[in-house]
Write an enzyme that holds these catalytic residues in place. Structure first.
Site, PDB file in Angstrom:
ATOM      1  N   ASP A 271       5.887 -38.394  15.062  1.00 31.85           N
ATOM      2  CA  ASP A 271       4.516 -38.385  15.570  1.00 31.85           C
ATOM      3  C   ASP A 271       4.500 -37.764  16.980  1.00 31.85           C
ATOM      4  O   ASP A 271       4.838 -38.442  17.915  1.00 31.85           O
ATOM      5  CB  ASP A 271       3.900 -39.781  15.560  1.00 31.85           C
ATOM      6  CG  ASP A 271       4.838 -40.876  16.058  1.00 31.85           C
ATOM      7  OD1 ASP A 271       6.074 -40.736  15.987  1.00 31.85           O
ATOM      8  OD2 ASP A 271       4.309 -41.904  16.515  1.00 31.85           O
ATOM      9  N   GLU A 443      14.899 -40.154  25.792  1.00 33.72           N
ATOM     10  CA  GLU A 443      14.403 -40.247  24.422  1.00 33.72           C
ATOM     11  C   GLU A 443      14.564 -38.923  23.679  1.00 33.72           C
ATOM     12  O   GLU A 443      14.906 -38.896  22.497  1.00 33.72           O
ATOM     13  CB  GLU A 443      12.921 -40.634  24.448  1.00 33.72           C
ATOM     14  CG  GLU A 443      12.264 -40.689  23.085  1.00 33.72           C
ATOM     15  CD  GLU A 443      10.751 -40.751  23.175  1.00 33.72           C
ATOM     16  OE1 GLU A 443      10.137 -41.236  22.216  1.00 33.72           O
ATOM     17  OE2 GLU A 443      10.180 -40.309  24.199  1.00 33.72           O
TER      18      GLU A 443
END
Length: 480
Positions: A271, A443
């Site tokens: 996403d 991340e």
């Protein structure tokens, strides 16, 4: 027509939605999100009340919000405790020490906060870090790779038991353990987790229940009777954790129908990505729920093999080859079941058939060559071959889970072991350089312009970071 029989009795207890912040705080929630009290829509989803109950706070808001001097931001800070964001820098640690030592700092429980949006689970769990203060389903597999290398067996067992608890309680492993995530799951890695921990037999019943979820809630029957699966969400409307952003996307789309595709995109874990979009520069063209993803169906193939469902697995393998292998592109792609044609988006999802033993030897060679020619860059492999997308699951970003899958997948292709090790080396080198400069594991990373940070998407790049640490430790100690 293919008929699917389930031997498991699929009984679930629905969680009450009254713990989800959009319901608890009703129009107060909407006001906070639309008036942008916080730049990150997730922040208000994770607050807890200071003294009053949610009902008392909402009643007070209804009494005060029309008063001339009412200040919404002051009201929120007066009545709520904001969530902490994990930022960890230790300039005395090596990168390996950092990865090992962070597990305890990233471990949480759900027994600390009253009226929180946490879904309670019985055991401690490891979170990714930064704004991600809860566990995430598919992240956990890659985190577990590192926990094995750190000999944190109790942590692995705790998280497996938590997932089993949730499957038995609500019939699925949710996206994360928050009430606002309960309508969707994430890529089904539970069978791979139990395999990693050598505990598949212990969780056989829960694996059956998870399979029942995907085959009753996320199944699509194609014209020839083949059954493949998609991402979806059992709820509709804007995602609470991206409330403002989703409303803006719906305005641009001119329809609230886009919400289901945004939610399905969140279930995918990607996403968002041009992979799901008609126009890679326009998120409002997202069509995730119309797409049968190749990686999802390979994961379900693995689950079928794990459960001894050989006939179902073989039918799925044949369907993946029929609908998701492009002889023109010599690559695996997703399939749009509404348009009845492949999406032809080139992404690292194509490596899942190699990794999970769905592809043929020849297909593996074609895919490996394409990765070497088109996906490989100085910092590893790019997620997609998008040209100008600003979504985070697109070029130029690289992500730890996809570096790992690509590395392990290409190791299985005879003659391409050097390519696999090159991917591993370049990714680890990028991790090491950024860590030496910042003291952080991130991340995501820009693998094309390796001196730029990873970016794009709905929020700033986060550090911590669970799956990056896990994959780094696994690659560091991998002797293959």
């Amino acid at each position: 027509m293919q008929v699917i029989h389930f031997v498991v009795v699929f009984l679930t207890i629905s969680l009450t939605k009254t713990q989800s912040p959009d319901v608890l705080y009703d129009e107060l929630f909407s006001a906070v999100q639309t008036q942008r009290v916080f730049s990150d829509s997730k922040t208000f989803c994770d607050v807890v009340p200071r003294a009053l109950t949610p009902n008392e706070i909402l009643d007070l808001y209804r009494q005060q919000f029309n008063e001339p001097n009412f200040n919404l931001t002051s009201f929120v800070y007066e009545h709520f405790i904001l969530p902490n964001t994990t930022t960890i820098v230790h300039d005395k640690w090596t990168i390996e020490q950092h990865c090992h030592n962070l597990w305890s700092l990233l471990t949480r429980t759900t027994k600390e906060e009253k009226f929180s949006s946490f879904i309670d689970v019985p055991h401690p769990f490891v979170v990714p870090g930064g704004r991600f203060r809860e566990f995430y389903y598919w992240d956990t597999y890659f985190t577990m790779l590192g926990l094995v290398r750190s000999n944190k067996i109790d942590s692995i067992n705790n998280m497996l038991d938590n997932f089993a608890f949730l499957i038995n309680r609500i019939g699925l492993i949710p996206n994360g353990n928050r009430y606002y995530y309960q309508g969707r799951s994430q890529p089904p890695f539970f069978s791979l987790m139990t395999e990693l921990a050598n505990q598949t037999s212990k969780y056989k019943n829960e694996l059956e229940r998870e399979y029942a979820f995907w085959m009753t809630k996320r199944n699509i029957t194609l014209d020839d009777g083949a059954v493949l699966n998609r991402y979806y969400d059992d709820e509709n409307g804007p995602r609470p954790e991206a409330y403002f952003e989703d409303q803006e996307t719906a305005k641009k789309a001119g329809s609230t129908d886009v919400y289901v595709h945004l939610r399905a995109g969140a279930e995918s874990g990607w996403d968002f990505s041009s992979r799901w979009m008609d126009d890679e520069n326009n998120l409002s063209t997202i069509k995730t729920a119309n797409i049968l993803p190749v990686d999802l169906n390979c994961l379900l193939y693995h689950l079928e093999i794990t459960l001894g469902k050989q006939a179902e697995a073989e039918r799925r393998r044949q369907a993946i080859h029929k609908y998701m292998w492009s002889s023109e592109l010599q690559f695996f792609t997703d399939y749009n079941h509404v348009l009845k044609k492949p999406t032809n988006r080139l992404t690292l999802a194509a490596l899942f058939p190699l990794w999970l033993d769905v592809s043929t030897k020849e297909q593996g060679e074609f895919v490996a060559r394409k990765v070497e020619r088109s996906f490989l860059h100085d910092g590893g492999v790019v997620t997609t071959l998008s040209n100008s997308s600003t979504q985070q699951w697109d070029s130029p970003n690289g992500w730890a889970p996809l570096q790992f899958v690509t590395y392990r997948a290409i190791l299985k292709v005879s003659g391409y072991e050097t390519l696999a090790r090159t991917i591993r080396h370049r990714w680890m080198t990028l991790n090491e350089r950024v860590f030496s400069e910042t003291g952080k594991m991130m991340e995501k990373y820009d693998v094309v312009n390796t001196h730029k940070p990873g970016g794009g998407g709905e929020y700033e790049n986060q550090d911590g970071f669970g799956w990056t640490n896990g994959v780094y430790l696994e690659m560091l100690h991998d002797q293959q």
